[in-house]
Design a protein around this motif. Sequence first.
Motif, PDB file in Angstrom:
ATOM      1  N   THR A 316       0.829  -1.212   0.000  1.00  0.00           N
ATOM      2  CA  THR A 316       0.000   0.000   0.000  1.00  0.00           C
ATOM      3  C   THR A 316       0.864   1.262   0.000  1.00  0.00           C
ATOM      4  O   THR A 316       0.465   2.288  -0.553  1.00  0.00           O
ATOM      5  CB  THR A 316      -0.939   0.000   1.219  1.00  0.00           C
ATOM      6  OG1 THR A 316      -0.179  -0.239   2.411  1.00  0.00           O
ATOM      7  CG2 THR A 316      -1.997  -1.080   1.092  1.00  0.00           C
ATOM      8  N   ARG A 317       2.039   1.183   0.632  1.00  0.00           N
ATOM      9  CA  ARG A 317       2.950   2.334   0.555  1.00  0.00           C
ATOM     10  C   ARG A 317       3.403   2.580  -0.878  1.00  0.00           C
ATOM     11  O   ARG A 317       3.487   3.730  -1.341  1.00  0.00           O
ATOM     12  CB  ARG A 317       4.162   2.102   1.465  1.00  0.00           C
ATOM     13  CG  ARG A 317       3.870   2.164   2.955  1.00  0.00           C
ATOM     14  CD  ARG A 317       5.151   2.287   3.759  1.00  0.00           C
ATOM     15  NE  ARG A 317       4.911   2.053   5.181  1.00  0.00           N
ATOM     16  CZ  ARG A 317       5.185   0.921   5.808  1.00  0.00           C
ATOM     17  NH1 ARG A 317       5.753  -0.082   5.135  1.00  0.00           N
ATOM     18  NH2 ARG A 317       4.945   0.784   7.094  1.00  0.00           N
ATOM     19  N   ALA A 318       3.704   1.492  -1.592  1.00  0.00           N
ATOM     20  CA  ALA A 318       4.109   1.636  -2.986  1.00  0.00           C
ATOM     21  C   ALA A 318       2.969   2.212  -3.824  1.00  0.00           C
ATOM     22  O   ALA A 318       3.196   3.046  -4.717  1.00  0.00           O
ATOM     23  CB  ALA A 318       4.532   0.275  -3.537  1.00  0.00           C
ATOM     24  N   LEU A 319       1.734   1.782  -3.533  1.00  0.00           N
ATOM     25  CA  LEU A 319       0.595   2.333  -4.270  1.00  0.00           C
ATOM     26  C   LEU A 319       0.390   3.804  -3.922  1.00  0.00           C
ATOM     27  O   LEU A 319      -0.011   4.607  -4.774  1.00  0.00           O
ATOM     28  CB  LEU A 319      -0.669   1.525  -3.953  1.00  0.00           C
ATOM     29  CG  LEU A 319      -0.694   0.085  -4.470  1.00  0.00           C
ATOM     30  CD1 LEU A 319      -1.996  -0.602  -4.076  1.00  0.00           C
ATOM     31  CD2 LEU A 319      -0.531   0.054  -5.986  1.00  0.00           C
ATOM     32  N   GLY A 320       0.647   4.168  -2.663  1.00  0.00           N
ATOM     33  CA  GLY A 320       0.574   5.578  -2.295  1.00  0.00           C
ATOM     34  C   GLY A 320       1.582   6.409  -3.065  1.00  0.00           C
ATOM     35  O   GLY A 320       1.286   7.533  -3.492  1.00  0.00           O
ATOM     36  N   ALA A 321       2.794   5.863  -3.251  1.00  0.00           N
ATOM     37  CA  ALA A 321       3.797   6.561  -4.058  1.00  0.00           C
ATOM     38  C   ALA A 321       3.341   6.685  -5.504  1.00  0.00           C
ATOM     39  O   ALA A 321       3.602   7.698  -6.172  1.00  0.00           O
ATOM     40  CB  ALA A 321       5.129   5.812  -3.980  1.00  0.00           C
ATOM     41  N   LEU A 322       2.620   5.652  -5.998  1.00  0.00           N
ATOM     42  CA  LEU A 322       2.095   5.710  -7.363  1.00  0.00           C
ATOM     43  C   LEU A 322       1.064   6.828  -7.499  1.00  0.00           C
ATOM     44  O   LEU A 322       1.058   7.568  -8.492  1.00  0.00           O
ATOM     45  CB  LEU A 322       1.476   4.355  -7.729  1.00  0.00           C
ATOM     46  CG  LEU A 322       0.917   4.217  -9.145  1.00  0.00           C
ATOM     47  CD1 LEU A 322       2.050   4.267 -10.165  1.00  0.00           C
ATOM     48  CD2 LEU A 322       0.141   2.906  -9.287  1.00  0.00           C
ATOM     49  N   MET A 323       0.193   6.962  -6.499  1.00  0.00           N
ATOM     50  CA  MET A 323      -0.789   8.047  -6.519  1.00  0.00           C
ATOM     51  C   MET A 323      -0.097   9.406  -6.446  1.00  0.00           C
ATOM     52  O   MET A 323      -0.516  10.370  -7.114  1.00  0.00           O
ATOM     53  CB  MET A 323      -1.756   7.872  -5.344  1.00  0.00           C
ATOM     54  CG  MET A 323      -2.596   6.606  -5.396  1.00  0.00           C
ATOM     55  SD  MET A 323      -3.833   6.640  -6.702  1.00  0.00           S
ATOM     56  CE  MET A 323      -5.013   7.794  -6.030  1.00  0.00           C
ATOM     57  N   PHE A 324       0.971   9.504  -5.659  1.00  0.00           N
ATOM     58  CA  PHE A 324       1.716  10.768  -5.569  1.00  0.00           C
ATOM     59  C   PHE A 324       2.344  11.109  -6.910  1.00  0.00           C
ATOM     60  O   PHE A 324       2.338  12.277  -7.343  1.00  0.00           O
ATOM     61  CB  PHE A 324       2.784  10.631  -4.486  1.00  0.00           C
ATOM     62  CG  PHE A 324       3.599  11.877  -4.298  1.00  0.00           C
ATOM     63  CD1 PHE A 324       3.083  12.979  -3.633  1.00  0.00           C
ATOM     64  CD2 PHE A 324       4.894  11.961  -4.801  1.00  0.00           C
ATOM     65  CE1 PHE A 324       3.845  14.137  -3.463  1.00  0.00           C
ATOM     66  CE2 PHE A 324       5.654  13.108  -4.639  1.00  0.00           C
ATOM     67  CZ  PHE A 324       5.131  14.206  -3.967  1.00  0.00           C
ATOM     68  N   ALA A 325       2.886  10.094  -7.601  1.00  0.00           N
ATOM     69  CA  ALA A 325       3.470  10.338  -8.924  1.00  0.00           C
ATOM     70  C   ALA A 325       2.400  10.787  -9.905  1.00  0.00           C
ATOM     71  O   ALA A 325       2.640  11.649 -10.760  1.00  0.00           O
ATOM     72  CB  ALA A 325       4.155   9.066  -9.420  1.00  0.00           C
ATOM     73  N   GLY A 326       1.182  10.207  -9.797  1.00  0.00           N
ATOM     74  CA  GLY A 326       0.097  10.635 -10.671  1.00  0.00           C
ATOM     75  C   GLY A 326      -0.294  12.074 -10.441  1.00  0.00           C
ATOM     76  O   GLY A 326      -0.647  12.804 -11.378  1.00  0.00           O
ATOM     77  N   ALA A 327      -0.234  12.514  -9.160  1.00  0.00           N
ATOM     78  CA  ALA A 327      -0.559  13.909  -8.850  1.00  0.00           C
ATOM     79  C   ALA A 327       0.505  14.868  -9.375  1.00  0.00           C
ATOM     80  O   ALA A 327       0.188  16.014  -9.742  1.00  0.00           O
ATOM     81  CB  ALA A 327      -0.714  14.079  -7.342  1.00  0.00           C
ATOM     82  N   ARG A 328       1.759  14.427  -9.423  1.00  0.00           N
ATOM     83  CA  ARG A 328       2.840  15.282  -9.898  1.00  0.00           C
ATOM     84  C   ARG A 328       2.973  15.289 -11.411  1.00  0.00           C
ATOM     85  O   ARG A 328       3.492  16.251 -11.988  1.00  0.00           O
ATOM     86  CB  ARG A 328       4.169  14.820  -9.274  1.00  0.00           C
ATOM     87  CG  ARG A 328       4.213  14.916  -7.763  1.00  0.00           C
ATOM     88  CD  ARG A 328       4.177  16.350  -7.291  1.00  0.00           C
ATOM     89  NE  ARG A 328       5.321  17.114  -7.776  1.00  0.00           N
ATOM     90  CZ  ARG A 328       6.479  17.210  -7.144  1.00  0.00           C
ATOM     91  NH1 ARG A 328       6.639  16.597  -5.972  1.00  0.00           N
ATOM     92  NH2 ARG A 328       7.472  17.913  -7.646  1.00  0.00           N
ATOM     93  N   LEU A 329       2.512  14.224 -12.065  1.00  0.00           N
ATOM     94  CA  LEU A 329       2.627  14.127 -13.523  1.00  0.00           C
ATOM     95  C   LEU A 329       1.505  14.939 -14.168  1.00  0.00           C
ATOM     96  O   LEU A 329       0.330  14.710 -13.887  1.00  0.00           O
ATOM     97  CB  LEU A 329       2.538  12.663 -13.951  1.00  0.00           C
ATOM     98  CG  LEU A 329       2.898  12.324 -15.401  1.00  0.00           C
ATOM     99  CD1 LEU A 329       4.367  12.641 -15.670  1.00  0.00           C
ATOM    100  CD2 LEU A 329       2.613  10.858 -15.692  1.00  0.00           C
ATOM    101  N   PRO A 330       1.805  15.875 -15.042  1.00  0.00           N
ATOM    102  CA  PRO A 330       0.750  16.751 -15.574  1.00  0.00           C
ATOM    103  C   PRO A 330      -0.067  16.072 -16.676  1.00  0.00           C
ATOM    104  O   PRO A 330       0.366  15.124 -17.320  1.00  0.00           O
ATOM    105  CB  PRO A 330       1.548  17.937 -16.136  1.00  0.00           C
ATOM    106  CG  PRO A 330       2.871  17.340 -16.527  1.00  0.00           C
ATOM    107  CD  PRO A 330       3.148  16.265 -15.520  1.00  0.00           C
ATOM    108  N   GLY A 331      -1.291  16.589 -16.884  1.00  0.00           N
ATOM    109  CA  GLY A 331      -2.102  16.191 -18.020  1.00  0.00           C
ATOM    110  C   GLY A 331      -2.729  14.816 -17.901  1.00  0.00           C
ATOM    111  O   GLY A 331      -2.876  14.251 -16.811  1.00  0.00           O
ATOM    112  N   VAL A 332      -3.088  14.276 -19.088  1.00  0.00           N
ATOM    113  CA  VAL A 332      -3.777  12.979 -19.154  1.00  0.00           C
ATOM    114  C   VAL A 332      -2.944  11.850 -18.562  1.00  0.00           C
ATOM    115  O   VAL A 332      -3.491  10.996 -17.844  1.00  0.00           O
ATOM    116  CB  VAL A 332      -4.171  12.664 -20.616  1.00  0.00           C
ATOM    117  CG1 VAL A 332      -4.796  11.270 -20.722  1.00  0.00           C
ATOM    118  CG2 VAL A 332      -5.144  13.708 -21.140  1.00  0.00           C
ATOM    119  N   PRO A 333      -1.617  11.768 -18.799  1.00  0.00           N
ATOM    120  CA  PRO A 333      -0.841  10.669 -18.199  1.00  0.00           C
ATOM    121  C   PRO A 333      -0.932  10.641 -16.674  1.00  0.00           C
ATOM    122  O   PRO A 333      -1.042   9.565 -16.077  1.00  0.00           O
ATOM    123  CB  PRO A 333       0.587  10.947 -18.671  1.00  0.00           C
ATOM    124  CG  PRO A 333       0.430  11.714 -19.930  1.00  0.00           C
ATOM    125  CD  PRO A 333      -0.776  12.571 -19.721  1.00  0.00           C
TER     126      PRO A 333
END
Length: 523
Positions: A316-333
Amino acid sequence: MNTSLYQALVLNEWRLRSRRVSSLVILLAVVAVSWLMVLDPSTGAAMMVTNKQRLAYDSQTLAFGTTLIASLLFGLAGFYLARGRSQEDLRCGTAGVLGATPVANAQLLGARWLGAFGFLLSLGAAVMLTIWVLQGVRGEGPLQPLPYLQMLFLGLAPGLMLCASLAVLADAWAPLMGKRGDALYWVLWIVQFAFVPAFLGEGAIRLSGWQVFDINGVSPLLVSLGQLLDVRSVQVGGGPFDPTLPVLHMPEGLWSRELVALRLGAMLLALLPLVPAVLAFHRYAPDRVKPRSAAQRGRVMQALQWLSGPLLRPFTRALGALMFAGARLPGVPGRWLADVGLVLLSQPLLALAMLGCAVAAVFVPVEVLPGVMAAALGAWGVAVADVSSRDLQSGTLALAGAAPGGALERGLRQAGAALGLGIIVAAPALLRWLVVAPLQAVACLAGLLCLSAAAALLGRLTQGPRTFLALFLFGLYLNLQNTGQAVLDMLGLSGAAQPASAAAYTVAGVLALVALQVLPRRA
C-alpha cells in the motif's frame, strides 16, 4: 397484508429488475451464446453428438441442448441480475421507509424472491421464444412447444429458483451485500462443476438420488438422455461428427418419473437459503448495514489482516507513491496513472494476487502459462469491473465530471486504466508468447482491449459492475474449456484463436470506445 397489496409488491420487484439495461444485455448474451452453440452441420460440427453421430435439430434436441447451455449462463448471471436490491434501497433512500413498514420479514423477502424468480423465468421464456425462431431458420422438423416448456419449467426453473434464493440471502445478510457475496457465489458456481463428474460416475447410465443436489440439472439430464439413446456419453455444446453415419432423432420419454421427482426435489432444495435469509435479515438497521469498525470485526478477519499485514503495508505504501506520482505528472498521463492507482489501492488483495500471478508467469513452463494467466486475468476482471460505475456508487459522479478532462475524457481514461493494468499483469506471458506463439499474444491483447472497453461501457450503461462481472467470468470459463471455437478464445488462453477472431475483438473494443464518447453527449 391483503392479496392485492402483496401482488403489487411482487410486481414492483419484477418491474425494478426488468427495467435495468443489464437485463437486456444478459438476455442478448444468452441468446447469442445459445445460437452460437447451434452449429451449422455443413461445418462438420453439431450442437449434440454421440458416437460420432449428430442429433437432428428437432424440437426435442434444440430444447435440450439450448436449455442446458442457457442454464450454465443463467446459473451465473441470474444471481448478479437478481441481487442488489438492498444496496439500491440504501443508495436511493428508500431503506428507511421499507424498514418502518408493517410488513413481516418473511413477507418482504418472499415478495422479493417471487419478483426475482418471476423475472429470471421471464428471461428464460424469452430465450425459449428466440430458439423457436432458430428452429424455423435451421431446424429439421415441425415446431413442438411441449419439449420447450418441459425444459423451461423442469430443466431451467430449479436453477433459477436457487439464483433467486441466494440473491435474497446475499441482500438480507449484511456481510454478503458487497463484493464478498459476489466472489463467494462465483466460487460456488465453479465448485458445482467439480461434483458433476462424481454424479455422472464412470459413464453412469442410471439416475441416483444424490443427483437431486445438482440443482442446475446437468448430470440428471445427461444421464436421462444417455438412458433414452442407450449411449454412455453425449457431447453438448459443439463437436465434430461423421457425416456418413445416419442422423439420430431424440425419442420421446425423457421425463421419466425418476427425473421429474429429482427436479421437483431440486426445487425444494433451492428454497432452503430463504430460511437463513429470513433469520438474518438486517431490516435496514443502521448498525447492521454500515461497515463495521476494526474493533467490531470478528477474530477471523482480524487474524487475516494481521497475517497479511507484512505484505499489505509495503504494497500500500508503494501504491501511495504511485498516486503521488500521478498527482505530480501533468495532463492525461497523470490522471491515467491516478486511475490505475485507485483501482489497485481500493482492492489491495486482488492487486497482490495479480502481482503474484505475474511473477509466477515468468518462471512456470509454457504449457502451464494459460492456467496462471487465467488466475491473473480473473483477478484483473474482478478488479476493473467497477472502473466506471465506482463514481456513481460512491456518490462522486458530479465531482468526477467537474475534474480536468470532464466526462468525455473520463470514460476513455477509465477504459485506458483497465487496459493498461491488464497489459502490465499479462506482460510476462505476452513476452513469452511473442516468441513461441505470437498469435496467442495478439489474441490476448485484442481481448484485453475489448474487455477493458466493455467494463467501462457496461458500467456506464448499467450503473453497476455485476453485468460485466457475470459476462466476463462466464466468458473466462468458456475460454478454459478448450472448445476449439476461435470466437470463444477471447484471451488466447486455449490456443484456438485465429486472426479473424482477434480482429473481431479489436473491432468490438474500438466500437465500445466510440460508444463511450457518444454516450456523454446524449446524457
